[in-house]
Design an enzyme around this catalytic site. Structure first.
Site, PDB file in Angstrom:
ATOM      1  N   PRO A 283      74.217  38.750 140.123  1.00  0.00           N
ATOM      2  CA  PRO A 283      73.466  38.956 141.365  1.00  0.00           C
ATOM      3  C   PRO A 283      74.158  38.321 142.559  1.00  0.00           C
ATOM      4  O   PRO A 283      74.645  37.187 142.488  1.00  0.00           O
ATOM      5  CB  PRO A 283      72.128  38.273 141.063  1.00  0.00           C
ATOM      6  CG  PRO A 283      71.968  38.454 139.587  1.00  0.00           C
ATOM      7  CD  PRO A 283      73.355  38.304 139.023  1.00  0.00           C
ATOM      8  N   CYS A 284      74.177  39.075 143.665  1.00  0.00           N
ATOM      9  CA  CYS A 284      75.029  38.697 144.786  1.00  0.00           C
ATOM     10  C   CYS A 284      74.271  38.230 146.013  1.00  0.00           C
ATOM     11  O   CYS A 284      74.879  38.007 147.052  1.00  0.00           O
ATOM     12  CB  CYS A 284      75.901  39.896 145.177  1.00  0.00           C
ATOM     13  SG  CYS A 284      74.947  41.343 145.704  1.00  0.00           S
TER      14      CYS A 284
END
Length: 446
Positions: free
Chosen positions: A84-85
């Protein structure tokens, strides 16, 4: 002829399955996959019935144990994933901090790589991963990716539009190849990532008289004698694909009449015949199409969209339409402003039919149709992300379906990455080296 054994992969942080779909198209079989999102996991399982999906938090030792039990001693060729960014994202500059716990999820990705010892790994993330704290965090991540020297690593900034995706989307892609293979990771070139290609905004001196034009020239690495624009306007080219070439056959779609209407899970007949190579590619294997229903839209938004030219955004809204409420109908929280306050770069963006889509995020209204005064259907969202029509999003509420697509790795990018790795990994010895203690301890979990 010798028939080569199909490569095997593991997909971590798999979401709805963009990596796995692209790998499948390249002939790589995903053995096991994991994600924490139950709705995305249901979509994944529906579209990848031959892959064992494990729902849960990758930081949980029990989840890792389940994944390793599925692998059960098989030699895994590639571990892929996009941690997840949100905390690396350029969009969140104002609250991005180095000690955000989400920034440590890539370490859990590497922990699994260290345990599985695949021939190679691929990790995708936002460009902000490299730039945090002036590049210092990026340097540390690149060092971590080598797993104590066990892997040769190269990362590149790529734009998905260079790989046939009708959407400009810049991402960092890191590829590592196990050092005992004595080969460097492949070099992937992306002209759009180096020199941004944008619509040209033309002012004509009076309110509402704004037009957008394509850039005139930019050389394509695919053909030194042909510009990217020429590829982009060629309906039979799959090298660069415009919005209209991607979704122009999905005509006659109308917004639903109420905000609370549930999204449809019914397959429908195609509303028209395909008119481009990309549309035919997306339809391959599909006799009907899912996810054509369109979300509702407010009267205020319709009026503003009517005033925005193709390729335009909030800057093109005339002064008379910038009042927060145009019809006296209240919507959203009252923030005490008389005018619109959503002047972000993504607000009221109307697509240009002959250009790429802007980067899709997880919001239903992040882009609007180039011709019809409406948002996009889930299927149009999926088309712009390069998910084929046979890939159905039948799980979760409406927002979840858009989020599943917006968070995914575009399958055509994943396919290109796999196609670069397959010829390098297939001839190699399949037996992994004996794991050293230093290798197992190369990643310290936070």
């Amino acid at each position: 002829m010798t028939r080569r054994k199909k490569l095997l992969s593991v997909d971590l942080f798999c979401g709805a399955g963009g990596f796995s779909e692209g790998f499948r198209q390249a002939g790589v079989h995903t053995v096991a996959a994991n994600d924490i999102d139950a709705w995305a996991g249901a979509t994944y399982a529906n579209n990848h019935p031959d892959t064992a999906f494990v729902l849960g938090d990758i930081t949980d030792p029990e989840v890792k144990k389940k994944l390793l039990a599925i692998i059960d001693g098989r030699q895994i060729d590639i571990v892929a994933g996009g941690p997840p960014c949100q905390a690396f994202s350029q969009v969140r500059n104002h609250d991005r901090v180095t000690d955000d716990p989400r920034n440590a999820l890539y370490q859990h990705f590497l922990s699994m790589v260290s345990t599985i010892v695949p021939k190679a790994f691929v990790m995708e993330n936002v460009v902000g991963m490299r730039n945090l704290e002036g590049g210092k965090v990026g340097e540390q991540i690149l060092k971590d990716l080598s797993l104590g020297g066990a892997y040769r690593v190269r990362w590149s900034v790529l734009d998905t539009a260079d790989f046939g995706v009708p959407q400009t989307r810049r991402r960092v892609v890191a590829i590592g190849i196990r050092r005992d293979f004595e080969m460097d990771p492949p070099v992937l070139r992306s002209p759009l990532a180096d020199e941004r290609m944008e619509l040209v905004r033309m002012m004509e001196g009076r309110e509402g008289s704004v037009r957008y034009e394509l850039p005139s020239e930019q050389t394509s690495l695919l053909s030194p004698t042909r510009s990217i624009v020429e590829h982009l306007l060629d309906r039979e080219s799959l090298n660069y694909v415009s919005v209209e070439q991607a979704i122009g056959d999905l005509v006659g779609l109308e917004p639903c009449s109420t905000i609370v209407r549930k999204p449809s899970d019914d397959a429908e007949a195609y509303p028209s015949a395909p008119t481009s190579a990309y549309q035919r590619l997306m339809r391959a294997g599909s006799s009907a199409v899912f996810n054509l229903d369109v979300p509702s839209i407010r009267e205020d938004t319709v009026k503003r969209l009517a005033a925005i030219p193709q390729g335009g955004n909030y800057r093109d809204i005339p002064e008379k339409l910038q009042a927060r409420y145009l019809n006296g109908k209240r919507w959203g929280p009252d923030v005490g402003r008389a005018k619109l306050s959503r002047k972000h770069y993504y607000a009221y963006r109307k697509l240009h039919p002959d250009f790429f889509s802007w980067t899709l995020n997880t919001k239903t209204d992040c882009v609007y149709h180039y011709e019809d005064l409406r948002a996009l259907s889930v299927r149009e969202f999926a088309r712009l992300h390069s998910f084929p029509d046979a890939y159905a999003f039948l799980n979760g509420d409406r927002h979840s379906r858009y989020a599943q697509i917006g968070n995914a790795v575009p399958p055509l990018l994943a396919k290109a990455l796999a196609e670069h790795l397959v010829p390098l990994l297939q001839p190699a010895d399949t037996s992994p080296p004996r794991k050293r203690a230093s290798q197992r301890e190369s990643v310290q979990l936070s």
